[in-house]
Design a protein around this motif. Structure first.
Motif, mmCIF file in Angstrom:
data_model
loop_
_atom_site.group_PDB
_atom_site.id
_atom_site.type_symbol
_atom_site.label_atom_id
_atom_site.label_comp_id
_atom_site.label_asym_id
_atom_site.label_seq_id
_atom_site.Cartn_x
_atom_site.Cartn_y
_atom_site.Cartn_z
ATOM 1 N N GLY A 14 10.545 -1.828 10.210
ATOM 2 C CA GLY A 14 9.933 -2.058 9.656
ATOM 3 C C GLY A 14 9.259 -1.176 8.710
ATOM 4 O O GLY A 14 8.438 -0.755 7.832
ATOM 5 N N TRP A 15 9.844 -0.016 9.371
ATOM 6 C CA TRP A 15 9.566 1.759 8.455
ATOM 7 C C TRP A 15 9.841 2.262 7.019
ATOM 8 O O TRP A 15 8.776 2.239 6.068
ATOM 9 N N CYS A 16 10.768 0.619 6.697
ATOM 10 C CA CYS A 16 10.913 0.925 5.129
ATOM 11 C C CYS A 16 9.911 0.156 4.535
ATOM 12 O O CYS A 16 10.081 0.624 3.472
ATOM 13 N N PHE A 17 9.153 -0.347 4.612
ATOM 14 C CA PHE A 17 8.277 -0.597 4.205
ATOM 15 C C PHE A 17 7.029 -0.298 3.699
ATOM 16 O O PHE A 17 5.428 -0.607 3.800
ATOM 17 N N GLU A 18 7.268 0.851 4.735
ATOM 18 C CA GLU A 18 5.507 1.996 4.740
ATOM 19 C C GLU A 18 4.417 1.505 3.481
ATOM 20 O O GLU A 18 3.197 1.675 3.208
ATOM 21 N N GLN A 19 5.844 2.404 2.471
ATOM 22 C CA GLN A 19 4.482 2.442 1.168
ATOM 23 C C GLN A 19 3.612 1.241 0.592
ATOM 24 O O GLN A 19 2.732 0.298 0.378
ATOM 25 N N LEU A 20 4.461 -0.172 0.251
ATOM 26 C CA LEU A 20 4.634 -1.029 0.334
ATOM 27 C C LEU A 20 3.538 -2.009 0.813
ATOM 28 O O LEU A 20 2.976 -2.731 0.336
ATOM 29 N N THR A 21 3.045 -1.849 2.527
ATOM 30 C CA THR A 21 2.716 -1.997 3.662
ATOM 31 C C THR A 21 1.140 -1.266 3.139
ATOM 32 O O THR A 21 0.177 -2.817 2.812
ATOM 33 N N GLU A 22 1.254 -0.043 2.898
ATOM 34 C CA GLU A 22 -0.291 0.460 3.024
ATOM 35 C C GLU A 22 -0.577 -0.253 1.394
ATOM 36 O O GLU A 22 -2.585 -0.341 1.342
ATOM 37 N N GLN A 23 0.570 -0.467 0.359
ATOM 38 C CA GLN A 23 -0.181 -0.575 -1.048
ATOM 39 C C GLN A 23 -1.098 -1.618 -1.053
ATOM 40 O O GLN A 23 -1.929 -2.280 -1.413
ATOM 41 N N LEU A 24 -0.105 -3.135 -0.663
ATOM 42 C CA LEU A 24 -0.467 -4.447 -0.845
ATOM 43 C C LEU A 24 -1.585 -4.562 0.718
ATOM 44 O O LEU A 24 -3.136 -5.409 0.324
ATOM 45 N N ARG A 25 -2.134 -4.139 1.991
ATOM 46 C CA ARG A 25 -3.251 -3.877 2.698
ATOM 47 C C ARG A 25 -4.545 -2.828 1.762
ATOM 48 O O ARG A 25 -5.814 -3.225 1.858
ATOM 49 N N ALA A 26 -4.773 -1.975 1.159
ATOM 50 C CA ALA A 26 -5.341 -1.849 0.485
ATOM 51 C C ALA A 26 -6.381 -2.379 -1.009
ATOM 52 O O ALA A 26 -7.404 -2.404 -1.047
ATOM 53 N N HIS A 27 -4.731 -3.590 -1.312
ATOM 54 C CA HIS A 27 -5.429 -4.469 -2.060
ATOM 55 C C HIS A 27 -6.238 -6.077 -1.435
ATOM 56 O O HIS A 27 -6.374 -7.202 -1.548
ATOM 57 N N GLY A 28 -6.352 -5.381 -0.116
ATOM 58 C CA GLY A 28 -6.486 -6.508 1.068
ATOM 59 C C GLY A 28 -6.329 -7.824 1.580
ATOM 60 O O GLY A 28 -6.327 -8.628 2.179
ATOM 61 N N HIS A 29 -4.899 -7.540 1.419
ATOM 62 C CA HIS A 29 -3.949 -8.763 1.882
ATOM 63 C C HIS A 29 -3.682 -8.157 3.584
ATOM 64 O O HIS A 29 -3.772 -7.099 4.062
ATOM 65 N N ASN A 30 -3.019 -9.130 4.204
ATOM 66 C CA ASN A 30 -2.272 -9.367 5.642
ATOM 67 C C ASN A 30 -0.889 -8.640 5.488
ATOM 68 O O ASN A 30 -0.258 -9.298 4.941
ATOM 69 N N VAL A 31 -0.674 -7.965 6.187
ATOM 70 C CA VAL A 31 0.833 -7.493 5.978
ATOM 71 C C VAL A 31 1.201 -7.145 7.326
ATOM 72 O O VAL A 31 0.815 -6.476 8.775
ATOM 73 N N TYR A 32 2.265 -7.798 7.648
ATOM 74 C CA TYR A 32 3.273 -7.730 9.569
ATOM 75 C C TYR A 32 4.413 -7.267 8.862
ATOM 76 O O TYR A 32 5.339 -7.730 8.782
ATOM 77 N N PRO A 33 4.883 -5.835 9.054
ATOM 78 C CA PRO A 33 6.176 -5.340 9.202
ATOM 79 C C PRO A 33 6.880 -5.354 10.027
ATOM 80 O O PRO A 33 6.543 -4.661 10.654
ATOM 81 N N LEU A 34 7.947 -5.938 9.499
ATOM 82 C CA LEU A 34 8.815 -6.394 11.173
ATOM 83 C C LEU A 34 10.056 -5.583 11.547
ATOM 84 O O LEU A 34 11.104 -4.863 10.636
#
Length: 224
Positions: A14-34
């Motif tokens: 899931g670490w490979c989505f770290e930046q994408l996870t932060e960005q999506l959450r900053a826009h108010g979305h729920n994110v589960y990087p597995l």
């Protein structure tokens, strides 16, 4: 607000989505990087016997335990196998599928059957126990060996996936050499059931084209 479940490719967590996870959450979305069983921080789990079914169950387990509905499943590379299986097994919980330079399997396909001979040669470079594929030298240092059985097992589908609202393919057009996904992308871009994008980036789209990828995912999250 949309719920995204992010599934990595071979040898990654899931670490490979770290930046994408932060960005999506900053826009108010729920994110589960597995991180799939037998990989990353879960590499201590026994790899022998870890197959595609178990990886599909990893996703299904999150959907059920977190009571997720209308999920957007995002799979990178090998992760395309996993999100397809998860959507098939959880038709009431999955809204859209996004394939990031990934395999798109049908019933009876395996990752092995869908990739090029060059990719298969890599799969055969296993660790000493013979149960896992070695990370390639240029992978992130956090990459771990990938359970071999998961790329060999054919995917069994019980539905035709017509319940999926959106099928999206994001193609990496910047491979050094021939991309194994070019024929697939060329086919899907002519299919009216698919939305396709081509980004001038290498295979690791999360690292090489984060802003373009964020824009695509945010658009997918909007009601059609």
């Amino acid at each position: 607000m949309t719920t995204f479940v992010l599934v990595p490719g071979m040898c990654h967590g899931g670490w490979c989505f770290e930046q994408l996870t932060e960005q999506l959450r900053a826009h108010g979305h729920n994110v589960y990087p597995l991180t799939l069983t037998g990989l990353g921080e879960r590499s201590h789990l026994l790899r022998t016997g870890v197959n595609l079914d178990i990886h599909v169950q990893d996703v299904a387990g999150v959907l059920v335990s977190e009571n997720i509905r209308n999920a957007v499943l995002v799979g990178h590379s090998y992760g395309g196998m996993v999100i397809t299986g998860a959507a098939d097994r959880n038709p009431d919980r999955v809204d859209s599928l996004v394939y990031l330079d990934a395999v798109v399997p049908g019933h009876g396909d395996s990752c092995w059957s869908l990739v090029s001979d060059q990719e298969r040669q890599w799969y055969l470079d296993v660790v000493e126990t013979g149960d896992a594929v070695r990370p390639l030298p240029f992978f992130d240092p956090r990459a771990t060996p990938h359970p071999l059985a998961s790329v060999l097992q054919p995917l069994q589908l019980a539905t035709d996936l017509t319940h999926i609202r959106r099928n999206v393919y994001v193609y990496a057009a910047g491979w050094k050499g021939q991309s194994p996904f070019t024929p697939l992308y060329q086919r899907l871009r002519e299919d009216p059931a698919w939305t396709t994008h081509a980004l001038d980036a290498e295979h690791n789209l999360m690292r090489d084209a984060p802003h373009d990828l964020l824009k695509i995912l945010r658009e997918i999250g909007e009601p059609s």
